[in-house]
Design an enzyme around this catalytic site. Sequence first.
Site, PDB file in Angstrom:
ATOM      1  N   HIS A 146       0.851  -1.197   0.000  1.00  0.00           N
ATOM      2  CA  HIS A 146       0.000   0.000   0.000  1.00  0.00           C
ATOM      3  C   HIS A 146       0.881   1.238   0.000  1.00  0.00           C
ATOM      4  O   HIS A 146       1.930   1.244   0.649  1.00  0.00           O
ATOM      5  CB  HIS A 146      -0.914   0.004   1.243  1.00  0.00           C
ATOM      6  CG  HIS A 146      -2.079   0.923   1.114  1.00  0.00           C
ATOM      7  ND1 HIS A 146      -1.992   2.266   1.406  1.00  0.00           N
ATOM      8  CD2 HIS A 146      -3.348   0.702   0.694  1.00  0.00           C
ATOM      9  CE1 HIS A 146      -3.169   2.831   1.188  1.00  0.00           C
ATOM     10  NE2 HIS A 146      -4.009   1.902   0.742  1.00  0.00           N
ATOM     11  N   ASP A 167      -8.022  -5.067  -0.172  1.00  0.00           N
ATOM     12  CA  ASP A 167      -8.500  -5.904  -1.273  1.00  0.00           C
ATOM     13  C   ASP A 167      -8.217  -7.385  -1.070  1.00  0.00           C
ATOM     14  O   ASP A 167      -8.830  -8.232  -1.721  1.00  0.00           O
ATOM     15  CB  ASP A 167      -7.854  -5.446  -2.592  1.00  0.00           C
ATOM     16  CG  ASP A 167      -8.480  -4.153  -3.085  1.00  0.00           C
ATOM     17  OD1 ASP A 167      -9.674  -3.947  -2.820  1.00  0.00           O
ATOM     18  OD2 ASP A 167      -7.777  -3.361  -3.734  1.00  0.00           O
TER      19      ASP A 167
HETATM   20  N1  ACO Z   1       4.218  -7.971  -4.179  1.00  0.00           N
HETATM   21  C1  ACO Z   1       5.568  -7.967  -4.297  1.00  0.00           C
HETATM   22  N2  ACO Z   1       6.333  -6.843  -4.216  1.00  0.00           N
HETATM   23  C2  ACO Z   1       5.685  -5.687  -4.023  1.00  0.00           C
HETATM   24  C3  ACO Z   1       4.293  -5.611  -3.888  1.00  0.00           C
HETATM   25  C4  ACO Z   1       3.545  -6.813  -3.978  1.00  0.00           C
HETATM   26  N3  ACO Z   1       2.232  -6.815  -3.875  1.00  0.00           N
HETATM   27  N4  ACO Z   1       3.923  -4.326  -3.700  1.00  0.00           N
HETATM   28  C5  ACO Z   1       5.049  -3.610  -3.712  1.00  0.00           C
HETATM   29  N5  ACO Z   1       6.121  -4.428  -3.906  1.00  0.00           N
HETATM   30  C6  ACO Z   1       7.538  -4.012  -3.914  1.00  0.00           C
HETATM   31  C7  ACO Z   1       7.882  -3.321  -5.216  1.00  0.00           C
HETATM   32  O1  ACO Z   1       8.359  -4.228  -6.186  1.00  0.00           O
HETATM   33  C8  ACO Z   1       8.949  -2.348  -4.761  1.00  0.00           C
HETATM   34  O2  ACO Z   1      10.160  -3.045  -4.612  1.00  0.00           O
HETATM   35  P1  ACO Z   1      11.572  -2.305  -4.950  1.00  0.00           P
HETATM   36  O3  ACO Z   1      11.682  -1.205  -3.937  1.00  0.00           O
HETATM   37  O4  ACO Z   1      12.603  -3.371  -4.810  1.00  0.00           O
HETATM   38  O5  ACO Z   1      11.439  -1.777  -6.350  1.00  0.00           O
HETATM   39  C9  ACO Z   1       8.485  -1.937  -3.360  1.00  0.00           C
HETATM   40  O6  ACO Z   1       7.712  -3.030  -2.897  1.00  0.00           O
HETATM   41  C10 ACO Z   1       7.655  -0.665  -3.336  1.00  0.00           C
HETATM   42  O7  ACO Z   1       6.599  -0.811  -4.305  1.00  0.00           O
HETATM   43  P2  ACO Z   1       6.003   0.381  -5.139  1.00  0.00           P
HETATM   44  O8  ACO Z   1       5.208  -0.177  -6.273  1.00  0.00           O
HETATM   45  O9  ACO Z   1       7.074   1.370  -5.462  1.00  0.00           O
HETATM   46  O10 ACO Z   1       5.060   1.037  -4.044  1.00  0.00           O
HETATM   47  P3  ACO Z   1       3.843   1.954  -4.331  1.00  0.00           P
HETATM   48  O11 ACO Z   1       3.572   2.701  -3.093  1.00  0.00           O
HETATM   49  O12 ACO Z   1       4.024   2.743  -5.573  1.00  0.00           O
HETATM   50  O13 ACO Z   1       2.711   0.871  -4.662  1.00  0.00           O
HETATM   51  C11 ACO Z   1       0.917  -0.594  -4.631  1.00  0.00           C
HETATM   52  C12 ACO Z   1       1.688   0.488  -3.861  1.00  0.00           C
HETATM   53  C13 ACO Z   1       0.610  -0.125  -6.061  1.00  0.00           C
HETATM   54  C14 ACO Z   1      -0.404  -0.820  -3.920  1.00  0.00           C
HETATM   55  C15 ACO Z   1       1.759  -1.892  -4.664  1.00  0.00           C
HETATM   56  O14 ACO Z   1       2.044  -2.322  -3.361  1.00  0.00           O
HETATM   57  C16 ACO Z   1       1.067  -2.999  -5.470  1.00  0.00           C
HETATM   58  O15 ACO Z   1       1.223  -3.047  -6.680  1.00  0.00           O
HETATM   59  N6  ACO Z   1       0.317  -3.911  -4.771  1.00  0.00           N
HETATM   60  C17 ACO Z   1      -0.435  -4.922  -5.449  1.00  0.00           C
HETATM   61  C18 ACO Z   1      -1.730  -4.299  -6.005  1.00  0.00           C
HETATM   62  C19 ACO Z   1      -2.701  -3.960  -4.908  1.00  0.00           C
HETATM   63  O16 ACO Z   1      -2.937  -4.725  -3.997  1.00  0.00           O
HETATM   64  N7  ACO Z   1      -3.332  -2.786  -5.023  1.00  0.00           N
HETATM   65  C20 ACO Z   1      -4.376  -2.340  -4.092  1.00  0.00           C
HETATM   66  C21 ACO Z   1      -3.897  -1.218  -3.236  1.00  0.00           C
HETATM   67  S1  ACO Z   1      -5.084  -0.816  -1.986  1.00  0.00           S
HETATM   68  C22 ACO Z   1      -6.309  -0.006  -2.781  1.00  0.00           C
HETATM   69  O17 ACO Z   1      -6.105   0.704  -3.722  1.00  0.00           O
HETATM   70  C23 ACO Z   1      -7.642  -0.173  -2.332  1.00  0.00           C
END
Ligand code: ACO
Length: 381
Positions: free
Chosen positions: A262, A318
């Site tokens: 998140h 979610d």
């Molecule tokens: N699984 C594995 N690795 C992950 C995940 C995941 N679900 N989420 C983040 N990471 C990792 C990324 O690869 C990144 O690693 P790095 O630093 O080595 O590059 C790090 O964690 C940070 O991730 P970002 O994408 O930069 O974080 P951001 O704050 O932009 O993204 C997000 C948040 C989009 C929710 C992300 O965690 C994700 O894609 N999760 C899966 C989709 C999801 O569940 N979305 C719902 C969000 S809640 C809502 O909107 C109601």
Amino acid sequence: MADVTIHKGLDNVIIDESRLSLVNGAEGKLVYSGYKIEDLAANALYEEVVYLLWNGRLPNKAELELLRAEIAENAFVAPEILEILKHLPKNSDPMAVMRSAVSLLAHYDPDSEDTSAEANRRKAVRLNGQAVTLAAAWARIRKGLGPVPPRLDLNLAQNFIYMLRDEAPEASAVNAINAYMVLLTEHGMNASTFSARVTVSTGSDMHSAIVSAIGTLKGPAHGGANAEAMKMFLEIGDPANVQTWFDENIKSGKRRIMGIGHRVYKALDPRAAVLRDRAEALAVGSGNGKWFEIADKLAILARANEYFIERNLHPNVDYFSAIVLYTLDLDVDMFTPLFAMSRMAGWTAHIMEQAANNRLVRPDVLYTGPVDLVWTSLEER
Ligand code: ACO
């Protein structure tokens, strides 16, 4: 331009004040206008939370009944719109259908172009009821079934189950949907709410802002993650496969676990904690505990993994809501429209808050292209 700071993704950029909700990402706390999400999910009717957001205080009994009845009376969708929906391809993405249907609602709303506070309040009432009617209607129309009109005596959670199944709403399903709706009602300056506020900041109308919000919620990084999480659990198929699936897909870095991570929460999303308990009770109670077992096992595996620990990646709203909705027999691609109908109260509250104290939202970008190119005619290129 050396001293320009770029806020890519707008992390931690505060764009305004709001009295609607407090999202404390470091401690994993969520408060709607003063009340803890855990208390609201355990006790409140969705309409009570709607009243809270729109008025800044909880309603008394008479006020709650007035709002419940007002929303139910305004939940009808014009037959012309339902007719148009019947002509859409049955395999249309349900969020795309919601987006189109809300846009159509504007043509039949007597206040559609009136952006006054009074008109916005009336439209917010209609949209909250109509979104629930539309979600239930599309779930039936896509299967060749006729839409069921809302009942005046029911609250929104009851009406959703009633309109979906065309039978008296059963209490455990209603309670689960009500708690789900309460948990999803509002969440600070998330991407879809931001897009609604941007739209209304130009002086545009509430329906246009909701269409922007639905389009934004649709993406898998936002509201689309509930369906993606369920697809992942279905792909795993059996609790015995969790470890292998994790090693092959996640440890290898090929994929992300949908429903985990998140932008704001660096601790467990408090909504996920409530939904985990609901999911367990519902899944076990329905004799279909395997989906909960898969989800829980995968979450435990991830939480014990160095990569997830270092990055503070926990289940978000979610993740376990996917199990709750699946156990209620909803099609997986209908999950995100349920998110949309629940968030309608938050979106409309933010739209009214923005409109009451508006400033055009217009950020900037740092131009990195060339500036002194010499024009050449088509023949010379
Ligand atoms: N699984 C594995 N690795 C992950 C995940 C995941 N679900 N989420 C983040 N990471 C990792 C990324 O690869 C990144 O690693 P790095 O630093 O080595 O590059 C790090 O964690 C940070 O991730 P970002 O994408 O930069 O974080 P951001 O704050 O932009 O993204 C997000 C948040 C989009 C929710 C992300 O965690 C994700 O894609 N999760 C899966 C989709 C999801 O569940 N979305 C719902 C969000 S809640 C809502 O909107 C109601």
